[in-house]
Design a protein around this motif. Structure first.
Motif, PDB file in Angstrom:
ATOM      1  N   VAL A 131      -5.018  -2.341   5.301  1.00  0.00           N
ATOM      2  CA  VAL A 131      -4.844  -2.366   3.831  1.00  0.00           C
ATOM      3  C   VAL A 131      -4.440  -0.953   3.463  1.00  0.00           C
ATOM      4  O   VAL A 131      -3.782  -0.699   2.372  1.00  0.00           O
ATOM      5  N   ALA A 132      -5.292  -0.030   3.558  1.00  0.00           N
ATOM      6  CA  ALA A 132      -5.322   1.324   3.114  1.00  0.00           C
ATOM      7  C   ALA A 132      -3.999   1.901   3.457  1.00  0.00           C
ATOM      8  O   ALA A 132      -3.428   2.456   2.798  1.00  0.00           O
ATOM      9  N   ARG A 133      -3.328   1.597   4.713  1.00  0.00           N
ATOM     10  CA  ARG A 133      -2.301   1.979   5.070  1.00  0.00           C
ATOM     11  C   ARG A 133      -0.810   1.567   4.269  1.00  0.00           C
ATOM     12  O   ARG A 133      -0.115   2.262   3.801  1.00  0.00           O
ATOM     13  N   ASN A 134      -1.043   0.466   4.048  1.00  0.00           N
ATOM     14  CA  ASN A 134       0.121  -0.531   3.201  1.00  0.00           C
ATOM     15  C   ASN A 134       0.073   0.064   1.700  1.00  0.00           C
ATOM     16  O   ASN A 134       0.703   0.349   1.077  1.00  0.00           O
ATOM     17  N   ALA A 135      -1.266   0.349   1.188  1.00  0.00           N
ATOM     18  CA  ALA A 135      -1.689   1.102   0.074  1.00  0.00           C
ATOM     19  C   ALA A 135      -0.615   2.321   0.002  1.00  0.00           C
ATOM     20  O   ALA A 135       0.064   2.776  -1.146  1.00  0.00           O
ATOM     21  N   LEU A 136      -0.759   3.162   0.945  1.00  0.00           N
ATOM     22  CA  LEU A 136      -0.327   4.495   0.941  1.00  0.00           C
ATOM     23  C   LEU A 136       1.249   4.258   0.991  1.00  0.00           C
ATOM     24  O   LEU A 136       1.971   4.886   0.329  1.00  0.00           O
ATOM     25  N   MET A 137       1.646   3.365   1.673  1.00  0.00           N
ATOM     26  CA  MET A 137       3.010   3.018   1.948  1.00  0.00           C
ATOM     27  C   MET A 137       3.852   2.693   0.442  1.00  0.00           C
ATOM     28  O   MET A 137       4.765   2.994   0.229  1.00  0.00           O
ATOM     29  N   HIS A 138       2.842   1.852  -0.157  1.00  0.00           N
ATOM     30  CA  HIS A 138       3.270   1.328  -1.440  1.00  0.00           C
ATOM     31  C   HIS A 138       3.378   2.719  -2.472  1.00  0.00           C
ATOM     32  O   HIS A 138       4.472   2.839  -3.132  1.00  0.00           O
TER      33      HIS A 138
ATOM     34  N   ALA B  23      -6.925   7.029   0.598  1.00  0.00           N
ATOM     35  CA  ALA B  23      -7.286   5.697  -0.014  1.00  0.00           C
ATOM     36  C   ALA B  23      -8.359   5.033   0.650  1.00  0.00           C
ATOM     37  O   ALA B  23      -8.638   5.445   1.822  1.00  0.00           O
ATOM     38  N   THR B  24      -9.160   4.760  -0.458  1.00  0.00           N
ATOM     39  CA  THR B  24     -10.364   4.156   0.078  1.00  0.00           C
ATOM     40  C   THR B  24     -10.560   2.536  -0.093  1.00  0.00           C
ATOM     41  O   THR B  24     -10.105   2.151  -1.332  1.00  0.00           O
ATOM     42  N   VAL B  25     -11.177   1.928   0.678  1.00  0.00           N
ATOM     43  CA  VAL B  25     -10.961   0.366   0.753  1.00  0.00           C
ATOM     44  C   VAL B  25     -12.693  -0.132   0.796  1.00  0.00           C
ATOM     45  O   VAL B  25     -13.126   0.456   1.605  1.00  0.00           O
ATOM     46  N   THR B  26     -12.840  -1.038   0.033  1.00  0.00           N
ATOM     47  CA  THR B  26     -14.190  -1.478   0.098  1.00  0.00           C
ATOM     48  C   THR B  26     -14.337  -2.768   0.167  1.00  0.00           C
ATOM     49  O   THR B  26     -13.318  -3.447  -0.494  1.00  0.00           O
ATOM     50  N   TRP B  27     -14.964  -3.546   0.712  1.00  0.00           N
ATOM     51  CA  TRP B  27     -15.209  -4.893   0.720  1.00  0.00           C
ATOM     52  C   TRP B  27     -16.860  -5.194   0.892  1.00  0.00           C
ATOM     53  O   TRP B  27     -17.684  -4.396   1.225  1.00  0.00           O
TER      54      TRP B  27
END
Length: 170
Positions: free
Chosen positions: A55-62, A145-149
């Motif tokens: 998800v973080a990688r996709n966010a940076l690509m976006h 990119a920081t992803v929390t869950w």
């Protein structure tokens, strides 16, 4: 000699001997089952962390597809600025801190787990982006990119760092 007599005896086993052997077998099996339980928990946590990294990688690509100059200037103007990435109408949408997301927006959901994504400058790069000195800072913006869950009431997180580059270099 006694051991040989025990093996060749036709008397059988006493109840005490059977109970002792079952107790020993139970202890060994409980230890083995604990190992499998821990392995399952570890694998489950790693599955969620792998999804978060993706998800973080996709966010940076976006973010890389966004207007580079606008992103760079937003971070230069306010070093504490950050972006939230949400899904709105089945597409990624970014919201700067302070912007209110639309009602139809939600966090990114993978395998029924909500992942919240925040993108900001890495702490060690805040001074570099604000100074805007040198060629590197004009064409690259380092991002984190920081992803929390949340799992079982406990919040987990993961971070990845990367750079977006100017359209002039693409």
């Amino acid at each position: 000699m006694k051991f040989k007599n025990l093996l060749t005896s036709s008397k059988g086993l006493t109840l005490v001997e059977v109970l002792v052997s079952l107790t020993i077998l139970g202890i060994v099996l409980m230890g083995t089952m604990k190992f499998f339980s821990q392995a399952y928990t570890y694998t489950n946590m790693n599955e969620k962390k792998t999804a978060a990294v993706n998800v973080a990688r996709n966010a940076l690509m976006h973010i890389e597809k966004e207007n580079f100059i606008e992103v760079r200037e937003e971070f230069r103007n306010d070093k504490d600025h950050y972006l939230n990435l949400l899904i709105c109408d089945r597409a990624y949408e970014t919201f700067w801190n302070g912007e209110t997301p639309e009602p139809n927006c939600s966090p990114i959901i993978v395998n029924n787990i909500e992942y919240n994504v925040t993108i900001n400058l890495p702490k060690n790069e805040v001074e570099n982006i604000n100074s805007a000195k040198g060629e590197h800072s004009s064409f690259f913006v380092p991002l984190k990119a920081t992803v929390t869950w949340e799992i079982n009431g406990k919040e987990e997180s993961t971070e990845i760092e990367g750079e977006i580059k100017s359209e002039d270099l693409r």
